[in-house]
Scaffold this active site. Structure first.
Site, mmCIF file in Angstrom:
data_model
loop_
_atom_site.group_PDB
_atom_site.id
_atom_site.type_symbol
_atom_site.label_atom_id
_atom_site.label_comp_id
_atom_site.label_asym_id
_atom_site.label_seq_id
_atom_site.Cartn_x
_atom_site.Cartn_y
_atom_site.Cartn_z
ATOM 1 N N ASP A 135 43.728 85.519 -17.402
ATOM 2 C CA ASP A 135 44.488 86.477 -16.584
ATOM 3 C C ASP A 135 43.522 87.084 -15.537
ATOM 4 O O ASP A 135 42.391 87.438 -15.865
ATOM 5 C CB ASP A 135 45.013 87.559 -17.552
ATOM 6 C CG ASP A 135 45.718 88.686 -16.869
ATOM 7 O OD1 ASP A 135 46.929 88.778 -17.030
ATOM 8 O OD2 ASP A 135 45.041 89.494 -16.187
ATOM 9 N N LYS A 187 55.421 84.283 -14.688
ATOM 10 C CA LYS A 187 55.747 83.401 -15.822
ATOM 11 C C LYS A 187 56.719 82.305 -15.361
ATOM 12 O O LYS A 187 57.903 82.309 -15.697
ATOM 13 C CB LYS A 187 56.350 84.256 -16.942
ATOM 14 C CG LYS A 187 56.303 83.584 -18.283
ATOM 15 C CD LYS A 187 56.796 84.517 -19.357
ATOM 16 C CE LYS A 187 56.931 83.805 -20.668
ATOM 17 N NZ LYS A 187 57.483 84.658 -21.711
ATOM 18 N N GLY A 206 50.769 88.177 -23.093
ATOM 19 C CA GLY A 206 51.810 87.241 -23.501
ATOM 20 C C GLY A 206 52.161 86.240 -22.419
ATOM 21 O O GLY A 206 52.502 85.089 -22.711
ATOM 22 N N VAL A 207 52.067 86.656 -21.160
ATOM 23 C CA VAL A 207 52.438 85.751 -20.066
ATOM 24 C C VAL A 207 51.482 84.557 -20.013
ATOM 25 O O VAL A 207 51.916 83.403 -19.975
ATOM 26 C CB VAL A 207 52.468 86.522 -18.714
ATOM 27 C CG1 VAL A 207 52.509 85.566 -17.543
ATOM 28 C CG2 VAL A 207 53.674 87.452 -18.691
ATOM 29 N N ASP A 260 51.951 82.349 -23.165
ATOM 30 C CA ASP A 260 53.204 81.571 -23.160
ATOM 31 C C ASP A 260 53.151 80.441 -22.128
ATOM 32 O O ASP A 260 53.490 79.292 -22.429
ATOM 33 C CB ASP A 260 54.400 82.481 -22.829
ATOM 34 C CG ASP A 260 54.942 83.194 -24.064
ATOM 35 O OD1 ASP A 260 54.294 83.119 -25.119
ATOM 36 O OD2 ASP A 260 56.003 83.825 -23.966
ATOM 37 N N LYS A 300 55.681 79.781 -30.335
ATOM 38 C CA LYS A 300 56.476 79.633 -29.120
ATOM 39 C C LYS A 300 55.646 79.706 -27.844
ATOM 40 O O LYS A 300 54.764 80.559 -27.718
ATOM 41 C CB LYS A 300 57.551 80.719 -29.081
ATOM 42 C CG LYS A 300 58.586 80.519 -30.156
ATOM 43 C CD LYS A 300 59.884 81.187 -29.817
ATOM 44 C CE LYS A 300 59.970 82.593 -30.302
ATOM 45 N NZ LYS A 300 61.318 83.144 -30.188
ATOM 46 N N LYS A 349 65.338 83.965 -19.050
ATOM 47 C CA LYS A 349 64.063 84.289 -19.710
ATOM 48 C C LYS A 349 63.663 83.168 -20.685
ATOM 49 O O LYS A 349 64.483 82.712 -21.487
ATOM 50 C CB LYS A 349 64.270 85.623 -20.450
ATOM 51 C CG LYS A 349 63.160 86.062 -21.350
ATOM 52 C CD LYS A 349 62.226 87.009 -20.676
ATOM 53 C CE LYS A 349 61.091 87.388 -21.617
ATOM 54 N NZ LYS A 349 59.872 87.707 -20.936
ATOM 55 N N THR A 382 40.702 98.673 -22.074
ATOM 56 C CA THR A 382 40.988 98.696 -20.628
ATOM 57 C C THR A 382 42.480 98.541 -20.318
ATOM 58 O O THR A 382 42.869 98.542 -19.155
ATOM 59 C CB THR A 382 40.225 97.546 -19.930
ATOM 60 O OG1 THR A 382 40.550 96.314 -20.597
ATOM 61 C CG2 THR A 382 38.734 97.771 -19.937
#
Ligand SMILES: NC(=O)c1ccc[n+]([C@@H]2O[C@H](COP(=O)([O-])OP(=O)(O)OC[C@H]3O[C@@H](n4cnc5c(N)ncnc54)[C@H](O)[C@@H]3O)[C@@H](O)[C@H]2O)c1
Length: 338
Positions: free
Chosen positions: A17, A51, A81-82, A85, A118, A127, A148
């Site tokens: 990220d 995403k 999570g993005v 996934d 998943k 979604k 952070t």
């Protein structure tokens, strides 16, 4: 880095990220250099608007460009999570599946997105419309990343802990109540915060094991995930995932109250906890008709039945297959006017 069972890893592609790269990229680079692991870093932005299939294809291109071996050179996914996934989805389709490791850096990632199998991205306004089940080789959890994390993101992750507490484990609810707001102030880094994280992961694993591929669609962990995909996708990038889950849970709590599955003092006590966790209970821009309409897609997703998990005061929740517009209208009115 020997977690793959192929001996020492010499090369790895890291998908990280963008924000995490700014904060922790140098530490990652120094770490791998020190252990003689050749890496390439692929930086992509987190956040729900990223995403997409494009994100996944950029990871695929990075893997091809790096000349990755099929089994012994893992993809490391670092982020929320993005990233997990969307990059996990890339790992599942590249050469029909390559090994990957999840390194979650958000509370949402730690207690939820990194636990199951998943992967996926959103598509065509839906979604997680494209995705797969692909188990990571391992998940490395380090809560110091939470230092952070902005408070709003922390609260969003806390919604998933609240979900488990309300639908499955009353003891966890008490633990959460007793330790809020301290856990937000110390960013879940105290003993109490760690205990809540550990308990949440334990409950998630208990719920998922035996049903990792969702053959049984009656899943209590889907509490908060009936109206929320619609809410989140209508306000993508505006309402965070955990906030959409909170709005959904509040509607379900009100419907449960209407059906005498719980009483008013319990509903009010729980809604107060939402407020203490800075989680929303109502969003003025969604009408009852619109929210009820969202269940249409849920019925497709859950193979013909609503299967909406509703909480009960003293125990595990149950599934409702007969929610009507009247229930949702009553719930919206209750949440607006008390
Ligand atoms: N696969 C699953 O089972 C599963 C379960 C739950 C949620 N999810 C998915 O997870 C996504 C939400 O995950 P999320 O809440 O982690 O969002 P996210 O991945 O978008 O991260 C949230 C924000 O925090 C930033 N960030 C990440 N780590 C940070 C850190 N340590 N310090 C500072 N900033 C940091 C990111 O740049 C981003 O802006 C949703 O798309 C949801 O569908 C998947």
């Amino acid at each position: 880095m020997e977690c793959l069972g192929y001996g020492k890893v010499h090369r790895a592609l890291i998908v990280i990220d963008e924000t995490c790269d700014k904060l922790y990229g140098d530490q990652f680079r120094a770490y791998f250099e020190r252990y003689g692991v050749q890496t390439r870093i692929c930086t992509l932005s987190g956040g729900e608007t990223s995403k997409t299939l494009d994100f996944t294809l950029r990871v695929v291109d990075a893997m091809a460009g790096f000349g990755m071996m099929r089994r012994s050179q893992p993809l490391l996914c670092v982020g929320g999570g993005v990233v997990m996934d969307a990059a996990g989805f890339a790992a599942s389709i590249y050469r029909r599946g390559i090994p990957y490791v999840r390194i979650p850096t958000t509370l949402m990632g730690i207690v939820d997105a990194s636990v199951g199998l998943k992967t996926g991205v959103s598509y065509g306004g839906g979604k997680n419309r494209l995705g797969s089940y692909h188990a990571p080789k391992c998940v490395l959890i380090d809560t110091s990343f939470l230092e952070t994390l902005p408070e709003r993101e922390l609260c969003s992750g806390a919604a998933e802990i609240l979900k488990l507490a309300l639908i499955l484990e009353p003891e966890l609810l008490i633990e959460l109540e007793e330790n809020t707001p301290h856990i937000l102030l110390d960013k879940f880094r105290s003993l109490a915060g760690h205990r809540l994280i550990r308990n949440s992961i334990r409950i998630m694993i208990q719920q998922l094991s035996g049903n990792f591929q969702e053959r049984d669609l009656n899943r209590l962990v889907d509490f908060g995930h009936s109206f929320s995909p619609y809410i989140e996708m209508r306000r993508v990038g505006e309402i965070l995932h955990g906030e959409a889950v909170a709005l959904d849970m509040a509607i379900c709590i009100a419907i449960a109250l209407r059906r005498n599955l719980l009483d008013e003092p319990f509903a009010q006590r729980v809604l107060q906890l939402f407020r203490n966790l800075n989680l929303p209970t109502i969003n003025e821009s969604f009408s009852a008709e619109e929210l009820f309409g969202a269940l249409e897609d849920v019925v497709l997703h859950r193979d013909g039945l609503q299967r909406v998990p509703l909480p009960r005061k003293d125990g595990p929740g149950l599934f409702a297959n007969n929610i009507e517009l009247l229930d949702v209208a009553w719930a919206v009115d209750y949440l607006r006017n008390g």
